[in-house]
Scaffold this motif. Structure first.
Motif, PDB file in Angstrom:
ATOM      1  N   LYS A  98       3.637   3.019   0.556  1.00  0.00           N
ATOM      2  CA  LYS A  98       2.265   2.647   0.197  1.00  0.00           C
ATOM      3  C   LYS A  98       2.277   1.632  -0.954  1.00  0.00           C
ATOM      4  CE  LYS A  98      -2.127   4.660  -1.004  1.00  0.00           C
ATOM      5  NZ  LYS A  98      -3.094   5.319  -0.207  1.00  0.00           N
ATOM      6  N   GLY A  99       3.129   1.868  -1.951  1.00  0.00           N
ATOM      7  CA  GLY A  99       3.239   0.927  -3.068  1.00  0.00           C
ATOM      8  C   GLY A  99       3.762  -0.434  -2.630  1.00  0.00           C
ATOM      9  N   ASN A 101       3.524  -1.725   0.389  1.00  0.00           N
ATOM     10  CA  ASN A 101       2.473  -2.370   1.180  1.00  0.00           C
ATOM     11  C   ASN A 101       1.386  -2.948   0.287  1.00  0.00           C
ATOM     12  OD1 ASN A 101       3.733  -1.834   3.596  1.00  0.00           O
ATOM     13  ND2 ASN A 101       2.550   0.002   4.019  1.00  0.00           N
ATOM     14  N   LYS A 102       1.053  -2.244  -0.778  1.00  0.00           N
ATOM     15  CA  LYS A 102       0.027  -2.734  -1.703  1.00  0.00           C
ATOM     16  C   LYS A 102       0.507  -4.012  -2.392  1.00  0.00           C
ATOM     17  CE  LYS A 102      -3.445  -1.310  -4.793  1.00  0.00           C
ATOM     18  NZ  LYS A 102      -4.635  -0.698  -4.304  1.00  0.00           N
ATOM     19  N   SER A 105       0.452  -6.781   0.177  1.00  0.00           N
ATOM     20  CA  SER A 105      -0.891  -7.284   0.476  1.00  0.00           C
ATOM     21  C   SER A 105      -1.433  -8.117  -0.686  1.00  0.00           C
ATOM     22  CB  SER A 105      -1.843  -6.143   0.811  1.00  0.00           C
ATOM     23  OG  SER A 105      -2.092  -5.346  -0.320  1.00  0.00           O
ATOM     24  N   LEU A 106      -1.089  -7.741  -1.934  1.00  0.00           N
ATOM     25  CA  LEU A 106      -1.514  -8.545  -3.082  1.00  0.00           C
ATOM     26  C   LEU A 106      -0.864  -9.919  -3.032  1.00  0.00           C
ATOM     27  CD1 LEU A 106      -1.433  -5.944  -6.005  1.00  0.00           C
ATOM     28  CD2 LEU A 106      -3.439  -6.962  -4.937  1.00  0.00           C
ATOM     29  N   LYS A 109      -2.543 -11.972  -0.400  1.00  0.00           N
ATOM     30  CA  LYS A 109      -3.854 -12.441  -0.844  1.00  0.00           C
ATOM     31  C   LYS A 109      -3.715 -13.641  -1.765  1.00  0.00           C
ATOM     32  CE  LYS A 109      -6.461  -8.152  -0.439  1.00  0.00           C
ATOM     33  NZ  LYS A 109      -7.136  -7.063  -1.164  1.00  0.00           N
TER      34      LYS A 109
END
Length: 140
Positions: A98-99, A101-102, A105-106, A109
């Motif tokens: 999860k970390g 992936n976060k 994704s940042l 972006k």
């Protein structure tokens, strides 16, 4: 034989294979840490709270039907302990993924964020009005 060794070296030194090997080694070490956490830190207080039970020793002995043969034991306590190990490892891996992936994704972006929009070209009327303004300023 030399071509075979060269091909094997190429395979073994690819980034994915090396990364996978490092992951497996670290995962094994992490598994040992989690096992120790469960066996030595988590389960003793739980066993104490439910009457001094040591989970790894919980079992049911089935009677031996043949003389001289050891009775069969069903070690459900060890299963409980290993299941808790698995849940903790799975949760830790979930948090790690999860970390990652976060962060991923940042980064996406940031890469996808368009640069500040350029000012639009003025229309023909605006250009004409600007020229008229400038001419009037020059006359005064």
């Amino acid at each position: 034989m030399s071509a075979f060794l060269k091909e094997f070296k190429q395979f073994a030194m690819r980034g994915n294979v090396v990364d996978m090997a490092v992951g497996i080694i670290i995962g094994g070490a992490f598994g040992k840490i989690v096992s120790s956490l469960v066996e030595d830190i988590i389960m003793p207080p739980i066993g104490y709270l439910i009457g001094g039970v040591k989970f790894s020793e919980l079992s049911v002995k089935f009677p031996a039907f043949i003389e001289g043969v050891e009775p069969v034991t069903w070690n459900y306590g060890n299963f409980i302990q290993v299941t808790i190990d698995f849940i903790i490892v799975a949760f830790a891996v979930f948090l790690l993924v999860k970390g990652i992936n976060k962060l991923s994704s940042l980064k996406k972006k940031e890469e996808e964020a368009p640069a500040a929009p350029a000012e639009p070209e003025p229309s023909k009327e605006e250009v004409l009005l600007s020229e008229i303004r400038d001419l009037l300023k020059q006359k005064n």
